[in-house]
Motif scaffolding. Structure first.
Motif, PDB file in Angstrom:
ATOM      1  N   PRO A 179     -63.783  -6.016   4.672  1.00 17.39           N
ATOM      2  CA  PRO A 179     -64.825  -5.731   3.679  1.00 17.39           C
ATOM      3  C   PRO A 179     -66.072  -5.148   4.328  1.00 17.39           C
ATOM      4  CG  PRO A 179     -63.948  -7.966   3.435  1.00 17.39           C
ATOM      5  CD  PRO A 179     -63.457  -7.450   4.744  1.00 17.39           C
ATOM      6  N   GLN A 180     -66.728  -4.247   3.613  1.00 15.94           N
ATOM      7  CA  GLN A 180     -68.010  -3.704   4.056  1.00 15.94           C
ATOM      8  C   GLN A 180     -68.899  -3.455   2.844  1.00 15.94           C
ATOM      9  OE1 GLN A 180     -67.886   0.281   5.665  1.00 15.94           O
ATOM     10  NE2 GLN A 180     -66.027   0.812   4.531  1.00 15.94           N
ATOM     11  N   TRP A 181     -70.191  -3.688   3.024  1.00 16.68           N
ATOM     12  CA  TRP A 181     -71.138  -3.428   1.946  1.00 16.68           C
ATOM     13  C   TRP A 181     -71.588  -1.973   2.020  1.00 16.68           C
ATOM     14  CZ3 TRP A 181     -72.695  -6.112  -2.256  1.00 16.68           C
ATOM     15  CH2 TRP A 181     -72.277  -7.444  -2.335  1.00 16.68           C
ATOM     16  N   VAL A 182     -71.608  -1.319   0.875  1.00 13.91           N
ATOM     17  CA  VAL A 182     -72.004   0.090   0.816  1.00 13.91           C
ATOM     18  C   VAL A 182     -73.053   0.260  -0.280  1.00 13.91           C
ATOM     19  CG1 VAL A 182     -69.746   0.880   1.638  1.00 13.91           C
ATOM     20  CG2 VAL A 182     -70.170   0.698  -0.816  1.00 13.91           C
ATOM     21  N   ALA A 183     -73.763   1.370  -0.214  1.00 10.32           N
ATOM     22  CA  ALA A 183     -74.802   1.665  -1.202  1.00 10.32           C
ATOM     23  C   ALA A 183     -74.416   2.899  -2.002  1.00 10.32           C
ATOM     24  CB  ALA A 183     -76.144   1.889  -0.502  1.00 10.32           C
ATOM     25  N   ALA A 184     -74.606   2.797  -3.302  1.00  4.72           N
ATOM     26  CA  ALA A 184     -74.395   3.934  -4.190  1.00  4.72           C
ATOM     27  C   ALA A 184     -75.760   4.483  -4.574  1.00  4.72           C
ATOM     28  CB  ALA A 184     -73.620   3.510  -5.433  1.00  4.72           C
ATOM     29  N   GLU A 185     -76.090   5.671  -4.048  1.00  4.04           N
ATOM     30  CA  GLU A 185     -77.382   6.264  -4.346  1.00  4.04           C
ATOM     31  C   GLU A 185     -77.336   6.950  -5.704  1.00  4.04           C
ATOM     32  OE1 GLU A 185     -78.619   8.809  -1.212  1.00  4.04           O
ATOM     33  OE2 GLU A 185     -78.506   7.242   0.332  1.00  4.04           O
ATOM     34  N   LYS A 186     -78.244   6.544  -6.564  1.00  2.00           N
ATOM     35  CA  LYS A 186     -78.303   7.054  -7.941  1.00  2.00           C
ATOM     36  C   LYS A 186     -76.945   6.898  -8.640  1.00  2.00           C
ATOM     37  CE  LYS A 186     -82.043  10.334  -7.053  1.00  2.00           C
ATOM     38  NZ  LYS A 186     -82.508  11.743  -7.143  1.00  2.00           N
ATOM     39  N   GLY A 187     -76.301   5.761  -8.339  1.00  2.26           N
ATOM     40  CA  GLY A 187     -75.068   5.410  -9.026  1.00  2.26           C
ATOM     41  C   GLY A 187     -73.812   6.083  -8.511  1.00  2.26           C
ATOM     42  N   GLN A 190     -69.641   8.081  -2.222  1.00  2.00           N
ATOM     43  CA  GLN A 190     -68.497   8.844  -1.743  1.00  2.00           C
ATOM     44  C   GLN A 190     -68.292   8.565  -0.260  1.00  2.00           C
ATOM     45  OE1 GLN A 190     -69.310  12.978  -2.837  1.00  2.00           O
ATOM     46  NE2 GLN A 190     -67.906  12.779  -4.575  1.00  2.00           N
ATOM     47  N   GLN A 191     -67.029   8.499   0.140  1.00  2.00           N
ATOM     48  CA  GLN A 191     -66.719   8.233   1.542  1.00  2.00           C
ATOM     49  C   GLN A 191     -65.458   8.982   1.938  1.00  2.00           C
ATOM     50  OE1 GLN A 191     -66.794   4.102   3.020  1.00  2.00           O
ATOM     51  NE2 GLN A 191     -64.775   4.481   3.923  1.00  2.00           N
ATOM     52  N   ALA A 192     -65.537   9.697   3.059  1.00  2.00           N
ATOM     53  CA  ALA A 192     -64.346  10.355   3.593  1.00  2.00           C
ATOM     54  C   ALA A 192     -63.428   9.306   4.196  1.00  2.00           C
ATOM     55  CB  ALA A 192     -64.756  11.377   4.647  1.00  2.00           C
ATOM     56  N   MET A 193     -62.142   9.470   3.970  1.00  2.00           N
ATOM     57  CA  MET A 193     -61.174   8.521   4.513  1.00  2.00           C
ATOM     58  C   MET A 193     -61.085   8.661   6.028  1.00  2.00           C
ATOM     59  SD  MET A 193     -59.926   6.641   2.202  1.00  2.00           S
ATOM     60  CE  MET A 193     -59.150   6.427   0.605  1.00  2.00           C
ATOM     61  N   PRO A 194     -61.030   7.533   6.744  1.00  2.00           N
ATOM     62  CA  PRO A 194     -60.879   7.604   8.199  1.00  2.00           C
ATOM     63  C   PRO A 194     -59.616   8.369   8.567  1.00  2.00           C
ATOM     64  CG  PRO A 194     -61.445   5.381   7.508  1.00  2.00           C
ATOM     65  CD  PRO A 194     -61.159   6.153   6.264  1.00  2.00           C
ATOM     66  N   PRO A 195     -59.688   9.286   9.507  1.00  2.00           N
ATOM     67  CA  PRO A 195     -58.510  10.084   9.887  1.00  2.00           C
ATOM     68  C   PRO A 195     -57.458   9.236  10.590  1.00  2.00           C
ATOM     69  CG  PRO A 195     -60.334  10.507  11.388  1.00  2.00           C
ATOM     70  CD  PRO A 195     -60.884   9.649  10.293  1.00  2.00           C
ATOM     71  N   LEU A 221     -57.960  11.911   1.328  1.00  2.00           N
ATOM     72  CA  LEU A 221     -59.092  12.480   2.052  1.00  2.00           C
ATOM     73  C   LEU A 221     -60.443  11.883   1.670  1.00  2.00           C
ATOM     74  CD1 LEU A 221     -58.092  16.269   1.892  1.00  2.00           C
ATOM     75  CD2 LEU A 221     -57.726  14.671   3.780  1.00  2.00           C
ATOM     76  N   LEU A 222     -60.598  11.494   0.411  1.00  2.00           N
ATOM     77  CA  LEU A 222     -61.918  11.103  -0.080  1.00  2.00           C
ATOM     78  C   LEU A 222     -61.791  10.045  -1.164  1.00  2.00           C
ATOM     79  CD1 LEU A 222     -65.051  11.887  -0.060  1.00  2.00           C
ATOM     80  CD2 LEU A 222     -64.487  13.340  -2.038  1.00  2.00           C
ATOM     81  N   VAL A 223     -62.722   9.085  -1.166  1.00  2.00           N
ATOM     82  CA  VAL A 223     -62.817   8.120  -2.244  1.00  2.00           C
ATOM     83  C   VAL A 223     -64.203   8.243  -2.872  1.00  2.00           C
ATOM     84  CG1 VAL A 223     -63.644   6.252  -0.731  1.00  2.00           C
ATOM     85  CG2 VAL A 223     -62.539   5.714  -2.905  1.00  2.00           C
ATOM     86  N   SER A 224     -64.224   8.138  -4.194  1.00  2.00           N
ATOM     87  CA  SER A 224     -65.482   8.301  -4.924  1.00  2.00           C
ATOM     88  C   SER A 224     -65.621   7.182  -5.946  1.00  2.00           C
ATOM     89  CB  SER A 224     -65.510   9.667  -5.626  1.00  2.00           C
ATOM     90  OG  SER A 224     -66.673   9.804  -6.420  1.00  2.00           O
ATOM     91  N   ALA A 243     -77.545   1.073  -6.179  1.00  2.00           N
ATOM     92  CA  ALA A 243     -76.894  -0.232  -6.261  1.00  2.00           C
ATOM     93  C   ALA A 243     -75.962  -0.391  -5.071  1.00  2.00           C
ATOM     94  CB  ALA A 243     -76.118  -0.378  -7.577  1.00  2.00           C
ATOM     95  N   SER A 244     -75.634  -1.632  -4.753  1.00  2.00           N
ATOM     96  CA  SER A 244     -74.721  -1.895  -3.637  1.00  2.00           C
ATOM     97  C   SER A 244     -73.561  -2.758  -4.103  1.00  2.00           C
ATOM     98  CB  SER A 244     -75.458  -2.588  -2.481  1.00  2.00           C
ATOM     99  OG  SER A 244     -75.967  -3.836  -2.901  1.00  2.00           O
ATOM    100  N   PHE A 245     -72.449  -2.643  -3.378  1.00  2.00           N
ATOM    101  CA  PHE A 245     -71.257  -3.417  -3.691  1.00  2.00           C
ATOM    102  C   PHE A 245     -70.388  -3.488  -2.443  1.00  2.00           C
ATOM    103  CE2 PHE A 245     -70.909   0.922  -5.359  1.00  2.00           C
ATOM    104  CZ  PHE A 245     -69.846   1.413  -4.624  1.00  2.00           C
ATOM    105  N   GLU A 246     -69.332  -4.300  -2.510  1.00  2.00           N
ATOM    106  CA  GLU A 246     -68.439  -4.489  -1.373  1.00  2.00           C
ATOM    107  C   GLU A 246     -67.173  -3.663  -1.551  1.00  2.00           C
ATOM    108  OE1 GLU A 246     -67.403  -8.614   0.429  1.00  2.00           O
ATOM    109  OE2 GLU A 246     -65.611  -7.970  -0.687  1.00  2.00           O
ATOM    110  N   VAL A 247     -66.768  -2.967  -0.510  1.00  2.00           N
ATOM    111  CA  VAL A 247     -65.557  -2.133  -0.548  1.00  2.00           C
ATOM    112  C   VAL A 247     -64.619  -2.555   0.589  1.00  2.00           C
ATOM    113  CG1 VAL A 247     -64.642   0.193  -0.154  1.00  2.00           C
ATOM    114  CG2 VAL A 247     -66.590  -0.133  -1.672  1.00  2.00           C
ATOM    115  N   THR A 248     -63.339  -2.649   0.283  1.00  2.00           N
ATOM    116  CA  THR A 248     -62.316  -2.931   1.287  1.00  2.00           C
ATOM    117  C   THR A 248     -61.184  -1.915   1.146  1.00  2.00           C
ATOM    118  OG1 THR A 248     -62.799  -5.301   1.097  1.00  2.00           O
ATOM    119  CG2 THR A 248     -60.787  -4.678   2.255  1.00  2.00           C
ATOM    120  N   LEU A 249     -60.863  -1.223   2.217  1.00  7.05           N
ATOM    121  CA  LEU A 249     -59.739  -0.290   2.220  1.00  7.05           C
ATOM    122  C   LEU A 249     -58.562  -0.955   2.918  1.00  7.05           C
ATOM    123  CD1 LEU A 249     -61.552   3.050   3.139  1.00  7.05           C
ATOM    124  CD2 LEU A 249     -60.471   2.498   0.951  1.00  7.05           C
ATOM    125  N   CYS A 250     -57.423  -0.987   2.240  1.00  9.38           N
ATOM    126  CA  CYS A 250     -56.240  -1.672   2.743  1.00  9.38           C
ATOM    127  C   CYS A 250     -55.108  -0.682   2.986  1.00  9.38           C
ATOM    128  CB  CYS A 250     -55.772  -2.731   1.758  1.00  9.38           C
ATOM    129  SG  CYS A 250     -57.075  -3.909   1.279  1.00  9.38           S
TER     130      CYS A 250
END
Length: 251
Positions: A179-187, A190-195, A221-224, A243-250
């Motif tokens: 898990p990691q906390w991320v910030a959504a700027e103005k709602g 977006q994050q590029a997927m790790p290669p 390639l990308l998650v939004s 706003a911020s929230f927790e994201v986990t990529l599995c």
């Protein structure tokens, strides 16, 4: 925290749909009212419909075999408990053996039960299971709860090996993420997927007090994530606040 999950492939979409149906079935089987047992039977039919996909059993067996090979490759690693490794390996092997021993598709025996199929032919029609349409079903609903429960558990038991396999696969998948906390700027986030890695599932946890709903999309390639604010009587509207929230990529 409210948990949202987003699958990156159709196979995992099917797994998650079945997991939700199995959870609902478990809740309904714990109750005794005829209405609860009616909807438990509806859920059994829904599981059988999803599980009847031709390649589902093959996909699950392949995933179990893949995990078995992965676990075997970890033997001898000083950072991994051999006892825990043996325990998980036995569980994977047990699920594989039980599912592979079933002939045909999961729940196939249900389709050979004429009484069940008569109920199934009417159960999707609004009001189609009235006593004048299905007197035998009405009589079954009038039985003692323990008798109905015994029948439901027998019918659900034909779907149990698939259920146990899916529970294990999804548990192992969810444990691969950090898990990691991320910030959504103005709602918007977006994050590029790790290669070099192929992810199957995104898990998102958000504070319910924010009154925000995530709209998730993604590919290899990308998650939004776009945050929306629910509006009474109308479509959710885009949020323009940070706003911020927790994201986990599995994977």
């Amino acid at each position: 925290m409210i948990l949202y999950e987003y699958p990156f492939n159709e196979r995992l979409r099917t797994y998650l749909r079945l997991e939700q149906l199995y959870r609902r079935l478990g809740e309904l089987l714990a109750r005794a009212h005829p209405i609860d047992h009616h909807f438990a039977l509806v859920t059994i039919f829904e599981i059988a419909d999803v599980a009847s996909r031709a390649d589902l059993k093959t996909d699950v067996l392949k995933d179990l075999e893949r995990h078995k090979s992965l676990l075997d490759s970890l033997r001898g690693n000083p950072d991994i408990s051999e006892r825990m490794l043996d325990q998980v390996s036995r569980h994977v092997e047990q699920c594989f053996t039980q599912l592979n021993a079933q002939t045909g598709k999961a729940g196939q025996s249900l389709a050979e039960n004429e009484w069940l199929m008569a109920v199934r032919s009417r159960i999707g029609i609004p009001g189609g299971t009235c006593s004048f349409d299905l007197p035998a079903y009405h009589a079954w609903q009038s039985q003692e709860p323990q008798l109905r429960l015994r029948d439901l558990e027998d019918w659900a038991g034909t779907l149990a090996p698939l259920c146990q396999s899916l529970q294990l696969l999804l548990k192992l998948l969810r444990e691969t993420g950090t898990p990691q906390w991320v910030a959504a700027e103005k709602g918007l986030f977006q994050q590029a997927m790790p290669p070099g890695r192929s992810f199957q599932l995104l898990r998102l946890r958000i504070d319910p007090t924010l009154n925000l709903v995530p709209e998730i999309s993604g590919n290899r390639l990308l998650v939004s994530v776009r945050l929306l604010r629910p509006e009474s009587g109308s479509k959710p509207q885009p949020c323009s606040e940070d706003a911020s929230f927790e994201v986990t990529l599995c994977s």
